[in-house]
Design a protein around this motif. Structure first.
Motif, mmCIF file in Angstrom:
data_model
loop_
_atom_site.group_PDB
_atom_site.id
_atom_site.type_symbol
_atom_site.label_atom_id
_atom_site.label_comp_id
_atom_site.label_asym_id
_atom_site.label_seq_id
_atom_site.Cartn_x
_atom_site.Cartn_y
_atom_site.Cartn_z
ATOM 1 N N GLU A 135 -69.652 47.180 -100.126
ATOM 2 C CA GLU A 135 -69.521 47.123 -101.578
ATOM 3 C C GLU A 135 -69.870 48.472 -102.213
ATOM 4 N N LYS A 136 -70.900 49.136 -101.686
ATOM 5 C CA LYS A 136 -71.286 50.439 -102.215
ATOM 6 C C LYS A 136 -70.191 51.472 -101.946
ATOM 7 N N TYR A 137 -69.610 51.415 -100.747
ATOM 8 C CA TYR A 137 -68.521 52.348 -100.408
ATOM 9 C C TYR A 137 -67.341 52.152 -101.362
ATOM 10 N N MET A 138 -66.932 50.899 -101.564
ATOM 11 C CA MET A 138 -65.799 50.624 -102.442
ATOM 12 C C MET A 138 -66.098 51.054 -103.870
ATOM 13 N N TYR A 139 -67.316 50.847 -104.317
ATOM 14 C CA TYR A 139 -67.682 51.237 -105.682
ATOM 15 C C TYR A 139 -67.637 52.755 -105.845
ATOM 16 N N ASP A 140 -68.208 53.454 -104.868
ATOM 17 C CA ASP A 140 -68.266 54.913 -104.958
ATOM 18 C C ASP A 140 -66.888 55.560 -104.880
ATOM 19 N N ASN A 141 -65.981 54.969 -104.101
ATOM 20 C CA ASN A 141 -64.692 55.603 -103.829
ATOM 21 C C ASN A 141 -63.531 55.071 -104.676
ATOM 22 N N TYR A 142 -63.725 53.897 -105.286
ATOM 23 C CA TYR A 142 -62.623 53.319 -106.041
ATOM 24 C C TYR A 142 -63.027 52.867 -107.450
ATOM 25 N N TYR A 143 -64.016 51.960 -107.510
ATOM 26 C CA TYR A 143 -64.302 51.295 -108.772
ATOM 27 C C TYR A 143 -64.999 52.187 -109.795
ATOM 28 N N SER A 144 -65.783 53.147 -109.335
ATOM 29 C CA SER A 144 -66.545 53.977 -110.261
ATOM 30 C C SER A 144 -65.681 55.008 -110.975
ATOM 31 N N MET A 145 -64.402 55.090 -110.599
ATOM 32 C CA MET A 145 -63.517 56.104 -111.179
ATOM 33 C C MET A 145 -62.866 55.646 -112.477
ATOM 34 N N GLY A 146 -63.291 54.530 -112.988
ATOM 35 C CA GLY A 146 -62.728 54.028 -114.235
ATOM 36 C C GLY A 146 -61.971 52.741 -114.025
ATOM 37 N N GLY A 147 -61.926 51.881 -115.050
ATOM 38 C CA GLY A 147 -61.255 50.596 -114.941
ATOM 39 C C GLY A 147 -62.164 49.554 -114.320
ATOM 40 N N TYR A 148 -61.702 48.324 -114.353
ATOM 41 C CA TYR A 148 -62.539 47.225 -113.878
ATOM 42 C C TYR A 148 -61.871 46.428 -112.756
ATOM 43 N N GLU A 149 -60.693 46.879 -112.326
ATOM 44 C CA GLU A 149 -59.977 46.186 -111.254
ATOM 45 C C GLU A 149 -60.811 46.176 -109.983
ATOM 46 N N GLY A 150 -61.026 44.994 -109.426
ATOM 47 C CA GLY A 150 -61.745 44.878 -108.168
ATOM 48 C C GLY A 150 -63.248 44.752 -108.306
ATOM 49 N N ARG A 151 -63.789 44.955 -109.508
ATOM 50 C CA ARG A 151 -65.234 44.832 -109.688
ATOM 51 C C ARG A 151 -65.649 43.381 -109.449
ATOM 52 N N LYS A 152 -66.815 43.211 -108.878
ATOM 53 C CA LYS A 152 -67.291 41.880 -108.507
ATOM 54 C C LYS A 152 -68.044 41.244 -109.662
#
Length: 451
Positions: A135-152
């Motif tokens: 979850e941390k990897y996905m957040y750092d590489n995808y979700y933290s770049m803006g938008g809310y798609e995929g956020r848990k």
């Protein structure tokens, strides 16, 4: 050198013993697959049948010539999808929309679970210490770049619906957006604004991908966003100069009609329901470390007719025929009998989904009650060019989609298992519902052999 050789030999021997395959080709050993009959479904054993009209096409449509086709085994809903079952879908979408709105607003206001109030509904990845490595990897590489798609979303805290219990002003502000505007309220009842209830899903067009030149997978992934609340106004719009307000007001949401088939659902909404049902079922299984199940979907036209026949060759109706009454003079289905006497079959509109006798496959109301959406597009000549093995004709550009089975407002002709009709994919009617199917995996099951 000799010692090194002996050491390598011992290691090799140990590795071979550890594998347990004695150096033989045994294949990859995965989890055991045990076919499970989905709740409310029955297994339709695969086989061949004569699809199309077995007698004269009395209305001269000339679009159902007999053709021998073969279909594989599949599970099918025993009944049409009911109001109660579709409401489960609506409630899930409603709750998901509310949680997403709360989480986004909590983030915008800088609120976190420790701050209470709306912060309790913040995204689950707000607190890094509670995230898994993935979850941390996905957040750092995808979700933290803006938008809310995929956020848990945080689903561990209940949604508060009672206005007297709202935890703070932020929460009240979000919930206010979910309801119809104050100026549209009458009778003191402020209901959910159903325009907010949209289900978003993605799917891959495998047919198109298989026939195209090799390219990027993303080119064939399509995303749909569908408003999923049934159109209750169909009870008014389908019948001019007719008093059907009670059905408009109560049919979908009132518990009195919970076991009746859902109507007012378009082909697109029916597909969205099947996608949600797959997601809902597989989410539960994933949490328990089980295999995903095959996707739920609408039946093809061939699958629907094969199942409706119940194993009877060249029959006019699911019960055989050629009559619509049994030996006691009772009607076998809910339709428009005699000279338009809707109540002659003891039902004015629809009946409960598990009414009348099922066919030999255990399927209820494959004739009458409500017509049913199938996956196939309507083309009068499709029988001529479709495959004889699992035929399926669906053209995204053709908005005419096949409906089968006839309904409570149709004459007996449309109840015949071979009769075809259509409606547009984005159109809803008070007499069209649907049921879903799921592919059968594992040991083959056919009419000739059941193992």
């Amino acid at each position: 050198m000799r010692k090194l050789f002996l050491l390598i030999a011992v290691i090799s021997l140990l590795a071979s013993c550890g594998r347990g395959d004695q150096g033989q080709l045994v294949g990859v050993q995965g989890k055991k697959w045990h076919p499970e009959k989905p709740l409310g479904m029955t297994l339709i054993p695969g086989g061949a049948f004569i699809m199309g009209k077995s007698d004269d096409d009395r209305v001269g449509l000339n679009n159902a010539p007999p053709k021998t086709v073969t279909v594989r085994s599949f599970y099918m809903d025993e009944t049409e999808i009911t109001n109660s079952e579709y409401r489960q879908f609506v409630n899930w979408v409603r709750d998901s929309v509310v949680r997403m709105k709360l989480a986004i607003f909590a983030e915008e206001m800088g609120e976190t679970p420790g701050s209470g109030g709306i912060g309790e509904y913040a995204f689950a990845d707000t607190e890094e210490e509670n995230m898994s490595v993935y979850e941390k990897y996905m957040y750092d590489n995808y979700y933290s770049m803006g938008g809310y798609e995929g956020r848990k979303l945080n689903k561990n805290v209940d949604i508060i619906w009672d206005t007297r219990d709202y935890p703070d002003e932020y929460y009240a502000e979000v919930m206010d957006t979910m309801y119809i505007p104050i100026e549209e309220v009458y009778n003191g009842q402020r209901s959910i604004d159903v325009k907010h209830l949209k289900f978003r899903y993605s799917w891959m067009d495998i047919q198109e991908a298989a026939r195209a030149e090799p390219g990027k997978r993303a080119e064939f992934i399509k995303t749909e966003e569908i408003a999923i609340y049934p159109d209750t106004t169909v009870w008014i719009k389908d019948f001019n100069y007719s008093y059907n307000e009670p059905m408009h007001n109560d049919y979908f949401w009132h518990d009195a009609y919970g076991d009746y088939p859902v109507v007012g659902v378009s082909w697109k909404q029916a597909r969205a329901f099947a996608q949600w049902r797959t997601l809902y079922h597989n989410t539960y299984r994933k949490e328990r470390g089980k295999h995903n199940v095959p996707a739920y979907r609408l039946p093809t036209e061939a699958e629907w007719e094969y199942a409706a026949r119940g194993g009877l060759e060249s029959a006019s109706y699911p019960w055989g025929g050629p009559y619509t009454k049994n030996d006691r003079g009772c009607f076998m289905a809910n339709f428009k009998p005699l000279r338009g006497d809707y109540a002659a079959d003891q039902a004015l509109y629809t009946v409960e989904a598990q009414s009348y006798e099922p066919n030999d496959y255990g399927l209820y109301n494959m004739a009458g009650n409500v017509s049913e959406w199938v996956f196939s597009s309507y083309d009068p000549g499709s029988y001529e060019y479709s495959s004889s093995m699992n035929p399926s004709v669906n053209d995204d550009a053709n908005m005419k989609k096949v409906v089968r089975g006839g309904s409570w407002k149709d004459v007996a002709y449309f109840l015949q298992v071979s009769s075809r009709d259509y409606e547009y994919a984005d159109t809803a009617r008070s007499y069209i519902g649907f049921r879903t199917v799921q592919d059968y995996l594992g040991t083959d099951v056919t009419l000739n052999q059941t193992r």
